[in-house]
Write a protein that holds these residues in place. Sequence first.
Motif, PDB file in Angstrom:
ATOM      1  N   PRO A 263      32.807  59.067  31.731  1.00  0.00           N
ATOM      2  CA  PRO A 263      32.794  57.738  32.355  1.00  0.00           C
ATOM      3  C   PRO A 263      33.211  57.793  33.820  1.00  0.00           C
ATOM      4  N   GLN A 264      32.566  56.949  34.617  1.00  0.00           N
ATOM      5  CA  GLN A 264      32.816  56.940  36.053  1.00  0.00           C
ATOM      6  C   GLN A 264      33.654  55.730  36.450  1.00  0.00           C
ATOM      7  N   LEU A 265      34.721  55.961  37.215  1.00  0.00           N
ATOM      8  CA  LEU A 265      35.520  54.868  37.754  1.00  0.00           C
ATOM      9  C   LEU A 265      34.752  54.242  38.908  1.00  0.00           C
ATOM     10  N   ILE A 266      34.298  53.004  38.718  1.00  0.00           N
ATOM     11  CA  ILE A 266      33.467  52.368  39.745  1.00  0.00           C
ATOM     12  C   ILE A 266      34.251  51.369  40.588  1.00  0.00           C
ATOM     13  N   SER A 267      35.430  50.959  40.107  1.00  0.00           N
ATOM     14  CA  SER A 267      36.224  50.024  40.894  1.00  0.00           C
ATOM     15  C   SER A 267      37.689  50.149  40.506  1.00  0.00           C
ATOM     16  N   LYS A 268      38.550  50.158  41.508  1.00  0.00           N
ATOM     17  CA  LYS A 268      39.993  50.245  41.308  1.00  0.00           C
ATOM     18  C   LYS A 268      40.615  48.976  41.892  1.00  0.00           C
ATOM     19  N   LEU A 269      41.163  48.141  41.013  1.00  0.00           N
ATOM     20  CA  LEU A 269      41.670  46.831  41.421  1.00  0.00           C
ATOM     21  C   LEU A 269      43.171  46.906  41.659  1.00  0.00           C
ATOM     22  N   CYS A 270      43.560  46.761  42.908  1.00  0.00           N
ATOM     23  CA  CYS A 270      44.965  46.885  43.287  1.00  0.00           C
ATOM     24  C   CYS A 270      45.476  45.543  43.806  1.00  0.00           C
ATOM     25  N   GLY A 271      46.703  45.212  43.478  1.00  0.00           N
ATOM     26  CA  GLY A 271      47.278  43.952  43.934  1.00  0.00           C
ATOM     27  C   GLY A 271      48.603  43.641  43.279  1.00  0.00           C
ATOM     28  N   HIS A 272      48.775  44.074  42.028  1.00  0.00           N
ATOM     29  CA  HIS A 272      50.049  43.870  41.346  1.00  0.00           C
ATOM     30  C   HIS A 272      51.109  44.797  41.928  1.00  0.00           C
ATOM     31  N   SER A 273      52.347  44.342  41.895  1.00  0.00           N
ATOM     32  CA  SER A 273      53.449  45.140  42.443  1.00  0.00           C
ATOM     33  C   SER A 273      54.190  45.908  41.364  1.00  0.00           C
ATOM     34  N   SER A 274      53.728  45.803  40.118  1.00  0.00           N
ATOM     35  CA  SER A 274      54.374  46.531  39.035  1.00  0.00           C
ATOM     36  C   SER A 274      53.359  46.793  37.935  1.00  0.00           C
ATOM     37  N   ALA A 275      53.824  47.341  36.807  1.00  0.00           N
ATOM     38  CA  ALA A 275      52.941  47.744  35.716  1.00  0.00           C
ATOM     39  C   ALA A 275      52.125  46.568  35.187  1.00  0.00           C
ATOM     40  N   ILE A 276      50.892  46.874  34.756  1.00  0.00           N
ATOM     41  CA  ILE A 276      50.005  45.866  34.182  1.00  0.00           C
ATOM     42  C   ILE A 276      50.031  46.022  32.667  1.00  0.00           C
ATOM     43  N   SER A 277      50.412  44.975  31.986  1.00  0.00           N
ATOM     44  CA  SER A 277      50.584  45.041  30.537  1.00  0.00           C
ATOM     45  C   SER A 277      49.292  44.828  29.768  1.00  0.00           C
ATOM     46  N   GLN A 278      48.361  44.064  30.350  1.00  0.00           N
ATOM     47  CA  GLN A 278      47.113  43.783  29.642  1.00  0.00           C
ATOM     48  C   GLN A 278      46.029  43.351  30.612  1.00  0.00           C
ATOM     49  N   GLY A 279      44.766  43.659  30.248  1.00  0.00           N
ATOM     50  CA  GLY A 279      43.610  43.192  31.008  1.00  0.00           C
ATOM     51  C   GLY A 279      42.539  42.725  30.052  1.00  0.00           C
ATOM     52  N   ARG A 280      41.997  41.522  30.266  1.00  0.00           N
ATOM     53  CA  ARG A 280      40.989  40.960  29.370  1.00  0.00           C
ATOM     54  C   ARG A 280      39.778  40.505  30.188  1.00  0.00           C
ATOM     55  N   ILE A 281      38.588  40.897  29.739  1.00  0.00           N
ATOM     56  CA  ILE A 281      37.340  40.486  30.380  1.00  0.00           C
ATOM     57  C   ILE A 281      36.860  39.188  29.742  1.00  0.00           C
ATOM     58  N   SER A 282      36.349  38.274  30.544  1.00  0.00           N
ATOM     59  CA  SER A 282      35.848  37.002  30.033  1.00  0.00           C
ATOM     60  C   SER A 282      34.588  37.224  29.200  1.00  0.00           C
ATOM     61  N   SER A 283      34.254  36.243  28.359  1.00  0.00           N
ATOM     62  CA  SER A 283      33.111  36.385  27.456  1.00  0.00           C
ATOM     63  C   SER A 283      31.799  36.517  28.220  1.00  0.00           C
ATOM     64  N   GLN A 284      31.718  35.947  29.401  1.00  0.00           N
ATOM     65  CA  GLN A 284      30.499  36.036  30.197  1.00  0.00           C
ATOM     66  C   GLN A 284      30.443  37.300  31.054  1.00  0.00           C
ATOM     67  N   GLY A 285      31.523  38.063  31.044  1.00  0.00           N
ATOM     68  CA  GLY A 285      31.536  39.373  31.686  1.00  0.00           C
ATOM     69  C   GLY A 285      31.689  39.382  33.180  1.00  0.00           C
TER      70      GLY A 285
END
Length: 539
Positions: A263-285
Amino acid sequence: MFDTESVTLLQKINRHSSDVTSCDFSKNYAVATGSSDKTVLVYEWRQSLGYVEAAYCPLRGHKYGVTCVRFSPSQPVLASSSIDGHTNVWCLRSGKCLQSLVQANGNGVRVIAYSTDGSLLVTAGEGGIFCLWSTSMNNYTLIRTVSGHDEESIQGASISPDNMIVVTGDVTGTYKLWSVSTLKDDECSNPLATVRDAHDLGINYLDFSSQYTIHISEEDGVTERCYLLASCGNDHWSGLWQVSITQVGKGNEAPILPSVPIPQLISKLCGHSSAISQGRISSQGDLLATASIDNTTRIWQISSGRCLKTLEGHTRYVTSCAFSEDQTMIITGSNDRATILWDLSGSLGLDSLLPSNPSNMASNYLVENIGERDESQSIQLLHKLEQHSSSVNSVHFSSSYLVSAGSDHKLVIRSWTSLGEVGDGCVIEEAHRYPIHQVEMCAKSGLLASCSLDGTAVLWDPETGMIKKSGWHVSGAGVRCVRFSPDSHIIAAGGDDDEVHVYRSDTCQKLATMKGGDGDGIMCLVLVYAVFDFLLTLI
């Protein structure tokens, strides 16, 4: 519609006595939360009051803290997992625990995930083991138990939208892709691909988008499927990955080539100042929500990788988040014991009308024995609709429309609500030149398909009553059936010529033609996902 300028805090709920560890939205706006206080709460929307606890709450059955709650996409049930090593399946009509699934190694369950069509459930956690369950036949059945992470705790798990792949990620930052059709028990299974150091300090969550693409080469029979996977971890960023698999042959039953591209990393989303506990994609993607121990939740635009909004309202770590089905709301849970509902549309208030009673979820799944049902309930005639001048051959519901068609060549499209209210509707007088035999609404795209004895199948926009696509299926004989696949990516049509033609629903590109009858014509067809195969059943 997500309006970045109008996002507001809709409601704050404080009902748990300890950390809120997980939260989820059902397809009809019901809400569930799990907590370290060992309980699960289900909330229903009440106009003018907002979200209130269901009468049967709290749900008690776990001996230790609840780690994850998930609504089934297809059944009126809720699954909850715990570090007590059990995943409980709860009836949303009565609050009864229908089944308690025991993790194979007896260790704690950290994450659970349903497949998009609700036919599969994966449970994973401590000891590096994940279990795959079938949810069919009125009973959850263990299909496979896989030891795949060298006893490292699995924190993230998800199933691809076509049920082809399971992904699991652990505390070392490694995630692995597994072919559902070739899974074997214990340590006998080999992953399709392994990505090490995806997150330096460990993976906390993985989520497949419901949107994916299929590329088919007619010449060599090779099919490539491309998925989008979101990951997050303790290193303060979220990743968007392109995952691809290649098959030789036709249909979901075709074997996946062993040499799957990494798998290829296509985007790295940075902005939080600490650990990310969860990430959820919307139903429409198109959106990704990330919850962080920096006390905030961020909403990202997947196409651009841009942070659209930062939600601030919790006083401690945000542990979990989830979008509503239509993306008008998001729910967040926190170690401050609070659950917050956010209005993303700028148009909701406590006086809004939402169909959120989980007991009203449409399902043919029997969650209770017949003998336990309330026989005092009866079926009542709500409306008698008489807009056809001849026999009615087909009717179909979507979440917003009721469609009927008949021998008078008419299509009648009516709006309706879950409260039983039916609108006047749009009448298309000569939708086909001959009797219409079947209509079906696509759950995801909202398109309406119709087929007729005039030898054609047509795609319609139910909102306008206008043709979206015609000429994609023309037969020299009557067409008697047209159906969408459960994931809405495929449409098939068949009829008096004993043939079934399979198309991509977005482009109407023909994928296959099958001879299925014995000279009497094909009267009905059904596309379903089995546990290991894609089935097309002809009658």
